[in-house]
Design a protein around this motif. Sequence first.
Motif, mmCIF file in Angstrom:
data_model
loop_
_atom_site.group_PDB
_atom_site.id
_atom_site.type_symbol
_atom_site.label_atom_id
_atom_site.label_comp_id
_atom_site.label_asym_id
_atom_site.label_seq_id
_atom_site.Cartn_x
_atom_site.Cartn_y
_atom_site.Cartn_z
ATOM 1 N N GLU A 1 26.489 40.583 72.136
ATOM 2 C CA GLU A 1 26.573 39.808 72.688
ATOM 3 C C GLU A 1 26.833 38.534 72.547
ATOM 4 O O GLU A 1 27.641 37.605 73.402
ATOM 5 N N GLU A 2 26.289 38.031 71.737
ATOM 6 C CA GLU A 2 25.789 36.779 71.063
ATOM 7 C C GLU A 2 26.735 36.261 70.838
ATOM 8 O O GLU A 2 27.777 35.010 70.952
ATOM 9 N N ASN A 3 27.686 37.231 69.885
ATOM 10 C CA ASN A 3 29.160 36.833 69.608
ATOM 11 C C ASN A 3 29.939 36.889 70.716
ATOM 12 O O ASN A 3 31.113 35.897 70.134
ATOM 13 N N PHE A 4 29.948 37.548 71.218
ATOM 14 C CA PHE A 4 31.377 37.430 73.020
ATOM 15 C C PHE A 4 30.829 36.438 74.124
ATOM 16 O O PHE A 4 31.871 35.967 74.036
ATOM 17 N N GLY A 5 29.665 35.905 73.722
ATOM 18 C CA GLY A 5 29.496 34.992 74.353
ATOM 19 C C GLY A 5 30.126 33.323 73.918
ATOM 20 O O GLY A 5 30.173 32.262 74.195
#
Length: 329
Positions: free
Chosen positions: A74-78
């Motif tokens: 989720e962090e990377n997608f964010g």
Amino acid sequence: MMYQATENRYESMPYKRCGNSGLHLPAVSLGLWHNFGGVDQFENGRAIIHRAFDLGITHFDLANNYGPPPGSAEENFGKLLATDLAAYRDELVISTKAGYTMWPGPYGDWGSRKYLLASLDQSLKRMGIDYVDIFYSHRRDPETPMEETLGAVASAVKQGKALYAGISNYNAEDTRTACQILREMGCPLLIHQPKYSMFVREPEAGLLDVLGEEGVGCIPFSPLAQGMLTDRYLGGIPAESRAAKSHGFLQKSDLTEQRLGQISRLNELAAGRGQSLAQMALAWVLRDARITTVLIGASSVEQLEQNIACLEKRDFSDDQLAAIEEVLA
């Protein structure tokens, strides 16, 4: 250089209405379960997501615990949303889930209202967005009333933190109950995400019938059985494969002599159709009218492109289906 999506991105991807809703999903969706976490190469994940969107994939599927470490997908997608995809947010369907272990203690797992709503807030913060399009209860909690678990999902929708409600890994009976509970809450169930492939047929024993009757969409995960329904393991276990990784979900013990024999025979049937085994396996899942979209993973742009090419040959003759069943029996 700033990412700019191709202008013809919607020309070749088919889209299908999800159950009885007004939401259309692409025939192929991209899951970020593997290859997009903190242990993976960020630029590789970025290239895969760019190419997916350019090819008409609008739906990106996450969960709070995807990584490893948990939360890192989720962090990377964010990061990608903030730098590359911010202008396209209204063209994207972003989903996340809560239901598996995320943090220590009694409130970081399963299906309590406290866990689900806290988890969603964390997911939104990690991705830097105000809402997700779909929020799932990731698995049925046998010790929490379903009204509480699904009530939390419905609350997220009513609060504007999610647009639609989803469930994953629920059996047929619980799915029918979930449909009734959510309908009474004024928040109809949009979609179910079960494990389904040529090697995992449980949804055929009632679940797909329930989804069809209730007007709920279906997005199968692991349609390639964690990579077994490919030509990857026909010559042994490659060093970079899931079966060789300590954090993969495929064990070397899964690749029995009988299973490898089935894979080899299915590979021959696929070749007779002019497809790879992976393409045939994906087309096979999509053959059922109750399936809205199939969820694929990808470790490279090339693999993504090859899997999307399953859409070029989706029809099966009765003889081909019978030959597949003979192998699987």
